[in-house]
Design an enzyme around this catalytic site. Structure first.
Site, PDB file in Angstrom:
ATOM      1  N   PRO A   9       0.809  -1.195  -0.091  1.00 36.02           N
ATOM      2  CA  PRO A   9      -0.196   0.153  -0.084  1.00 36.02           C
ATOM      3  C   PRO A   9       0.850   1.336  -0.145  1.00 36.02           C
ATOM      4  O   PRO A   9       1.842   1.425   0.565  1.00 36.02           O
ATOM      5  CB  PRO A   9      -0.721  -0.050   1.211  1.00 36.02           C
ATOM      6  CG  PRO A   9      -0.233  -1.087   2.078  1.00 36.02           C
ATOM      7  CD  PRO A   9       0.490  -2.047   1.016  1.00 36.02           C
ATOM      8  N   ASN A  10       0.369   2.172  -0.812  1.00 39.48           N
ATOM      9  CA  ASN A  10       0.741   3.598  -0.852  1.00 39.48           C
ATOM     10  C   ASN A  10       2.030   3.786  -1.751  1.00 39.48           C
ATOM     11  O   ASN A  10       2.709   4.775  -1.867  1.00 39.48           O
ATOM     12  CB  ASN A  10       1.069   4.156   0.496  1.00 39.48           C
ATOM     13  CG  ASN A  10      -0.358   4.436   1.227  1.00 39.48           C
ATOM     14  OD1 ASN A  10      -1.344   4.966   0.619  1.00 39.48           O
ATOM     15  ND2 ASN A  10      -0.351   3.839   2.668  1.00 39.48           N
ATOM     16  N   ARG A  17       4.959  11.013  -2.660  1.00 37.58           N
ATOM     17  CA  ARG A  17       4.488  10.857  -1.353  1.00 37.58           C
ATOM     18  C   ARG A  17       5.540  11.043  -0.583  1.00 37.58           C
ATOM     19  O   ARG A  17       6.719  10.655  -0.553  1.00 37.58           O
ATOM     20  CB  ARG A  17       4.342   9.496  -1.188  1.00 37.58           C
ATOM     21  CG  ARG A  17       4.445   8.693   0.019  1.00 37.58           C
ATOM     22  CD  ARG A  17       3.973   7.174   0.098  1.00 37.58           C
ATOM     23  NE  ARG A  17       3.763   6.619   1.529  1.00 37.58           N
ATOM     24  CZ  ARG A  17       3.915   5.711   1.923  1.00 37.58           C
ATOM     25  NH1 ARG A  17       4.758   4.795   1.067  1.00 37.58           N
ATOM     26  NH2 ARG A  17       3.843   5.373   3.050  1.00 37.58           N
ATOM     27  N   TYR A  22      10.785   9.055   1.132  1.00 40.09           N
ATOM     28  CA  TYR A  22      10.785   8.252  -0.016  1.00 40.09           C
ATOM     29  C   TYR A  22      11.676   8.430  -1.200  1.00 40.09           C
ATOM     30  O   TYR A  22      11.651   7.720  -1.946  1.00 40.09           O
ATOM     31  CB  TYR A  22       9.362   7.670   0.060  1.00 40.09           C
ATOM     32  CG  TYR A  22       8.804   6.957   1.190  1.00 40.09           C
ATOM     33  CD1 TYR A  22       9.199   6.003   1.738  1.00 40.09           C
ATOM     34  CD2 TYR A  22       7.818   7.598   1.568  1.00 40.09           C
ATOM     35  CE1 TYR A  22       8.749   5.140   2.743  1.00 40.09           C
ATOM     36  CE2 TYR A  22       7.247   6.898   2.926  1.00 40.09           C
ATOM     37  CZ  TYR A  22       7.828   5.647   3.482  1.00 40.09           C
ATOM     38  OH  TYR A  22       7.317   5.255   4.723  1.00 40.09           O
ATOM     39  N   ASN A  71       7.982  -5.259  -0.506  1.00 37.89           N
ATOM     40  CA  ASN A  71       7.934  -4.130   0.228  1.00 37.89           C
ATOM     41  C   ASN A  71       6.635  -4.155   0.430  1.00 37.89           C
ATOM     42  O   ASN A  71       5.788  -3.654  -0.144  1.00 37.89           O
ATOM     43  CB  ASN A  71       8.454  -2.918  -0.208  1.00 37.89           C
ATOM     44  CG  ASN A  71       8.443  -1.799   0.580  1.00 37.89           C
ATOM     45  OD1 ASN A  71       7.779  -1.940   1.660  1.00 37.89           O
ATOM     46  ND2 ASN A  71       8.997  -0.703   0.226  1.00 37.89           N
ATOM     47  N   ALA A  74       2.873  -0.689   4.898  1.00 38.74           N
ATOM     48  CA  ALA A  74       2.495  -0.683   6.238  1.00 38.74           C
ATOM     49  C   ALA A  74       1.988  -2.120   6.937  1.00 38.74           C
ATOM     50  O   ALA A  74       1.965  -2.338   7.862  1.00 38.74           O
ATOM     51  CB  ALA A  74       1.259   0.215   6.472  1.00 38.74           C
ATOM     52  N   GLU A  95      12.531  -9.183   2.420  1.00 42.22           N
ATOM     53  CA  GLU A  95      11.535  -8.050   2.813  1.00 42.22           C
ATOM     54  C   GLU A  95      12.432  -6.867   2.590  1.00 42.22           C
ATOM     55  O   GLU A  95      13.612  -6.981   3.129  1.00 42.22           O
ATOM     56  CB  GLU A  95      11.521  -8.076   4.273  1.00 42.22           C
ATOM     57  CG  GLU A  95      10.596  -6.771   4.775  1.00 42.22           C
ATOM     58  CD  GLU A  95      10.159  -7.002   6.334  1.00 42.22           C
ATOM     59  OE1 GLU A  95       9.923  -8.150   6.736  1.00 42.22           O
ATOM     60  OE2 GLU A  95      10.226  -5.928   7.107  1.00 42.22           O
ATOM     61  N   HIS A  97      12.606  -2.320   2.570  1.00 47.38           N
ATOM     62  CA  HIS A  97      12.041  -1.073   2.781  1.00 47.38           C
ATOM     63  C   HIS A  97      13.004  -0.240   2.494  1.00 47.38           C
ATOM     64  O   HIS A  97      14.177  -0.001   2.519  1.00 47.38           O
ATOM     65  CB  HIS A  97      11.956  -0.849   4.439  1.00 47.38           C
ATOM     66  CG  HIS A  97      10.940  -1.932   4.899  1.00 47.38           C
ATOM     67  ND1 HIS A  97       9.560  -1.721   4.807  1.00 47.38           N
ATOM     68  CD2 HIS A  97      11.227  -3.155   5.717  1.00 47.38           C
ATOM     69  CE1 HIS A  97       9.057  -2.992   5.326  1.00 47.38           C
ATOM     70  NE2 HIS A  97      10.216  -3.698   5.897  1.00 47.38           N
ATOM     71  N   ARG A 104      12.583   5.092  12.905  1.00 39.40           N
ATOM     72  CA  ARG A 104      11.260   5.619  12.751  1.00 39.40           C
ATOM     73  C   ARG A 104      10.336   5.231  13.961  1.00 39.40           C
ATOM     74  O   ARG A 104      10.640   4.822  15.173  1.00 39.40           O
ATOM     75  CB  ARG A 104      10.390   5.493  11.627  1.00 39.40           C
ATOM     76  CG  ARG A 104      11.559   5.968  10.223  1.00 39.40           C
ATOM     77  CD  ARG A 104      10.807   5.578   8.961  1.00 39.40           C
ATOM     78  NE  ARG A 104       9.780   6.437   8.766  1.00 39.40           N
ATOM     79  CZ  ARG A 104       8.740   6.210   7.645  1.00 39.40           C
ATOM     80  NH1 ARG A 104       9.002   5.211   6.795  1.00 39.40           N
ATOM     81  NH2 ARG A 104       7.813   7.066   7.688  1.00 39.40           N
TER      82      ARG A 104
HETATM   83  C1  DQA Z   1       8.195   1.262   4.157  1.00 44.09           C
HETATM   84  C2  DQA Z   1       8.078   1.542   5.433  1.00 44.09           C
HETATM   85  C3  DQA Z   1       6.485   1.378   5.880  1.00 44.09           C
HETATM   86  O1  DQA Z   1       6.689   1.407   7.653  1.00 44.09           O
HETATM   87  C4  DQA Z   1       5.750   2.300   5.388  1.00 44.09           C
HETATM   88  O2  DQA Z   1       4.422   2.070   5.949  1.00 44.09           O
HETATM   89  C5  DQA Z   1       5.597   2.287   3.966  1.00 44.09           C
HETATM   90  C6  DQA Z   1       7.193   2.029   3.416  1.00 44.09           C
HETATM   91  C7  DQA Z   1       9.372   1.575   3.547  1.00 44.09           C
HETATM   92  O3  DQA Z   1       9.853   1.154   2.395  1.00 44.09           O
HETATM   93  O4  DQA Z   1      10.125   2.164   4.029  1.00 44.09           O
HETATM   94  O5  DQA Z   1       4.642   2.360   3.332  1.00 44.09           O
HETATM   95  O6  DQA Z   1       7.706  -0.123   3.767  1.00 44.09           O
END
Ligand code: DQA
Length: 141
Positions: A9-10, A17, A22, A71, A74, A95, A97, A104
């Site tokens: 998501p996102n 964003r 990011y 990735n 959230a 995994e 990020h 954070r």
């Molecule tokens: C993320 C870190 C997550 O905590 C966050 O919710 C994201 C992006 C990252 O790539 O840094 O959406 O996965």
């Protein structure tokens, strides 16, 4: 080698964003640079904001691809279902990020998928995905 990159998501908003966290690049721009750099690898890219769709994708490829880079955004911190899906498939997953989740908010320090992945890469910006590819290239040789 077939590698699936999954974004949760996102992450479709990368480049728009929270750029200070990011970065300025969209994932599509970065993805085409990856495909150029690793032209021998067969890539697939999948993004969804929907938890069940991410799980369906893991099931779809999880018995016939060599590698998954995920990735989960959230959902990393909340989804027992994604963690279980990774445990249930055969394809190894890393995994990733973009941000350093450990620097954070505390709720980002927990991952419900990490224990079912072969490893975690966080905080290297978009290069986190590239480092995961490099690992698979040496690991799967
Ligand atoms: C993320 C870190 C997550 O905590 C966050 O919710 C994201 C992006 C990252 O790539 O840094 O959406 O996965």
């Amino acid at each position: 080698m077939k590698i699936l990159i999954i974004n949760g998501p996102n992450l479709n908003l990368l480049g728009k964003r929270e750029k200070s966290i990011y970065g300025k690049s969209s994932f599509e721009e970065y993805y085409s640079s990856l495909k150029n750099e690793f032209s021998d690898i067969e890539f697939e890219y999948y993004q969804s904001n929907v938890e069940g769709e991410l799980i369906n994708k893991l099931h779809e490829v999880g018995f016939n691809y060599e590698a998954i880079i995920m990735n989960a955004g959230a959902y990393t911190h909340t989804s027992i279902g994604i963690g279980d899906a990774i445990a249930g498939i055969e394809t190894p997953a890393i995994e990733v990020h973009i941000s350093n989740v450990y620097a954070r908010e505390e709720y980002r320090h927990q991952s419900l998928m990490a224990k079912n992945c072969i490893g975690v890469i966080a905080g290297m910006g978009l290069n986190s995905y590239r480092l995961a590819i490099l690992h698979f290239l040496s690991f799967l040789k």
